[in-house]
Scaffold this active site. Sequence first.
Site, PDB file in Angstrom:
ATOM      1  N   CYS A  88       3.018  -3.494   9.902  1.00 44.81           N
ATOM      2  CA  CYS A  88       3.901  -3.834   8.785  1.00 44.81           C
ATOM      3  C   CYS A  88       4.991  -2.781   8.575  1.00 44.81           C
ATOM      4  CB  CYS A  88       3.094  -4.026   7.506  1.00 44.81           C
ATOM      5  SG  CYS A  88       1.997  -5.447   7.591  1.00 44.81           S
ATOM      6  N   HIS A 344       6.926 -10.256   1.090  1.00 45.07           N
ATOM      7  CA  HIS A 344       6.538  -9.443   2.242  1.00 45.07           C
ATOM      8  C   HIS A 344       6.712 -10.208   3.553  1.00 45.07           C
ATOM      9  CE1 HIS A 344       4.830  -6.381   4.619  1.00 45.07           C
ATOM     10  NE2 HIS A 344       3.548  -6.570   4.394  1.00 45.07           N
TER      11      HIS A 344
END
Lengths: 401, 494
Positions: A88, A344
């Site tokens: 991420c 996200h």
Amino acid sequence: MPSGIKDKVAILGMGCARFGERFGDDAEQLMVEAYGEALADAGIETAQIDAAWLAVGFDAMNVGPSGIPAAMALRLPNIAVTKVENYCASGSEAFRGAVYAVASGAADIALAVGVEKLKDTGYGGLPVRTRGTTFDMIGVVGSAPGNFAQLASAYQAKHGVAREDLKRAMAHVSVKSHANGARNPKAHLRKPVTMETVLNAPIIADPLGLYDCCGVSDGAAVAIVCTPELARSLGKTDLVTVKALQLAVSNGWELQGSGWDGSYFPTTRIAASRAYQEAGISDPAGQVSLMEVHDCFSITELVTMEDLHISPEGRGWREVLDGRFDANGANPCQIDGGLKCFGHPIGASGLRMIYENYLQLLGRAGERQRQDGPVFGLSHNLGGMPNQNVAAVAIVGLEGA
Amino acid sequence: MPNMPDESRREVGITAYGAYVPRRRLQRSAVHQAHAWFAPGLKGLAKGERAMANWDEDVVTMATEAARDCLGGEERGSIASLLLASTSAPFADRQNAGIVKEALNLSDAVTTLDAGGSRKAGTSALIQALRAVEGGAGETLCIAAERHRSRPASEAELLDGDGAAALLLGSDRVIARFLGAHSVSIDFVDHFRAAGAEFDYVWEARWVRDEGYLALAGKAIAAALAAFGLAGSDVDHLVAPIAARGVPEALAKATGIAAGTVADGLSARLGDCGTAHPLVMLAHVLETARPGEKILLLGFGQGADILLFEATAEIERLRRPLGVSGWLARGRSEDNYMRYLAFAGHLKLDVGMRAEFDQKQPLTALYRNRKTVLALVGGRCPRTGAIQFPKSEIGVPVDGVATTPHEDYPLADRPARILTFTADRLGYSPDPPGCYGMVEFDGGGRMVCEFTDVEPEALEVGMPMRMVFRIKAVDERRDFIRYFWKAAPAAGEA
């Protein structure tokens, strides 16, 4: 000791697509949306870009391999385009590539694109995927909430925090981010929530409830960087420059060594210390105006306040409850809503954090603009899970600060 | 001719025993309740409980646990062969005994064999093993395990139980001397299951009782006693694994064995473990057998095996395993018949897209890493003593210095404690919430692993755990089972 990146590179322009469930769009539309904004902000033409980096976290599920998807979507002029993936933290990685290219003199103007198209999986949350042949035989795939929830069990045990107290502190993190997201027109989630709603939500991975978890979004974010001299020659006056870029990657100590208790991120502590040194920041709590941290889960944000050396160890949960990190607190965190509410889209998230800090430093954040004249904006972008991760810390600030 | 001991043969017998009973105990009343509309006649069997394997348990994992119970922390280097008897082993062609051998981290230089094809296979394997030991084959581990699948609403569903037993056979410090064996092989088909078929087809119980147990087995016992030169009254324990009520007692009466010698059939709390049941009952009897007592063991299925043992003074010196009683005491009542149906594969639930993850096992990688994966062998740095899982070429740095290549360090029998945990309701688990976290071993080393046989609400940092060999995942596209180790509450916990 390397001299570091401080003030060697300026941000010429940034853009960010609206994050959310973009069921009507491919990764292509998302990239073009963010790129268009960044290009206009930079005031340049595509032909002026010398090199590009593309960040995608789950390429197999959306754009596929290589840098080609960005080159094609943005019709880049046969320049070098490198695809990067570091869990991420991929977005920060693309930014690092572009910034280093400019700092080295190899490129005058470089582009960082982060994109993720996750809403083609058929279910919520991150896609279930292999983590390698060996890991799949002996590791626990679990879910992202399950991996991060373990922080809470260890934090409670280490600091003697009652479950209810930690639940309330975690709920405060999410309530604050929802309040912030409501004031951000590009945010995925724009609805304020109450403590009661958060505390009574169904459990996803004990002790994390639904509102302790960020969702996944479709989205893209873009940065165009160049040298400060070139930025000025292109007519820019108020410059935002890169002060620090640090990345710390687990080497297995947490997972296989001895001494880690599961309650914190050693990598974040290391990356933060290096970044403060690179940026010349000696008093983080006093000097860092704004923080965008990797709040994939409320507990992650909470322990990160300590790992960034802002809160004393074991005190983060109390300071969260005291409102220190609220939009009007001493150290605002996630003033744009964070991963929790802005959203996200994995590959884009690191760039989205820098985008917010960039807007805030230039006074362009609209309704959510912090009024006390921010000087340094820190972003913390984490990839992986507590026991094995990639921690990226980027600090941008006003030129001369 | 019955096989009788003579002076020229060495004294052989059982040198250690162990058992395994899964933790969940399905309440028969819950089964009956679910079927009352369809099969009200099951009411007569709806008392007590039966052991029920967890979703991640099968014959291989239960056999491994029984063997670990039997062997304790003993040195395993002297084991020369391993036999595994079952009619419900997971693989038709990949030796199940071979997987158990890997899980037990035995030397590669052992003989392994699967026995099956009949409920008599447990006792038949035992006879062959004892004779081999007599012939000098060396220490032998004889294991039997069963996870019999029976059709919902059948009598067998209520009578069956899942479990395993292991016997270590040898000639040193024998606790139960092998006095001889007698077998008859007759194609008496009380039930059958064709190769590849899911369930048994069962004939009328009265015929099985009269012509099978009482006539066929009764005659075999009488012949065995005559061959051993014993009267029925010489038998101190009659181990007759027959679930039908009153039949062991009738068999005792018919063969002149005292009614009081009939061993507990374990039907009230465990159920009938099929091929494994003679060994399970024998292991249970060995818990209380006194020196000099004679034990007659029956195995029934297309004929009968009769074995005779005599307990020795060594039995009082043996380290006590958890044994059948220990495992039985650690049960947890299960009254959710739906959970049983799902675990037994009778009920296909909507498991969701997350369960679509491809579990294909690269067999090359499994072979390379077999000690890591199947035996939970980690590494130890010879210089610093640092322990690590899995072992690696360059160890985790200690005080900033990377350590040298590791030597093998087995972790399976090391006690561990929970360092971090969660109960995950998002990720796929056949028994949600999926519980997992990091554990740290006493003496060093740590790993992230799944937890099994736990109550989510009982989890806490510091909780003592023990490692168990379980099914990690099933590749349903290719019918392959991936095994690995998980942490379960240590005995006495939860």
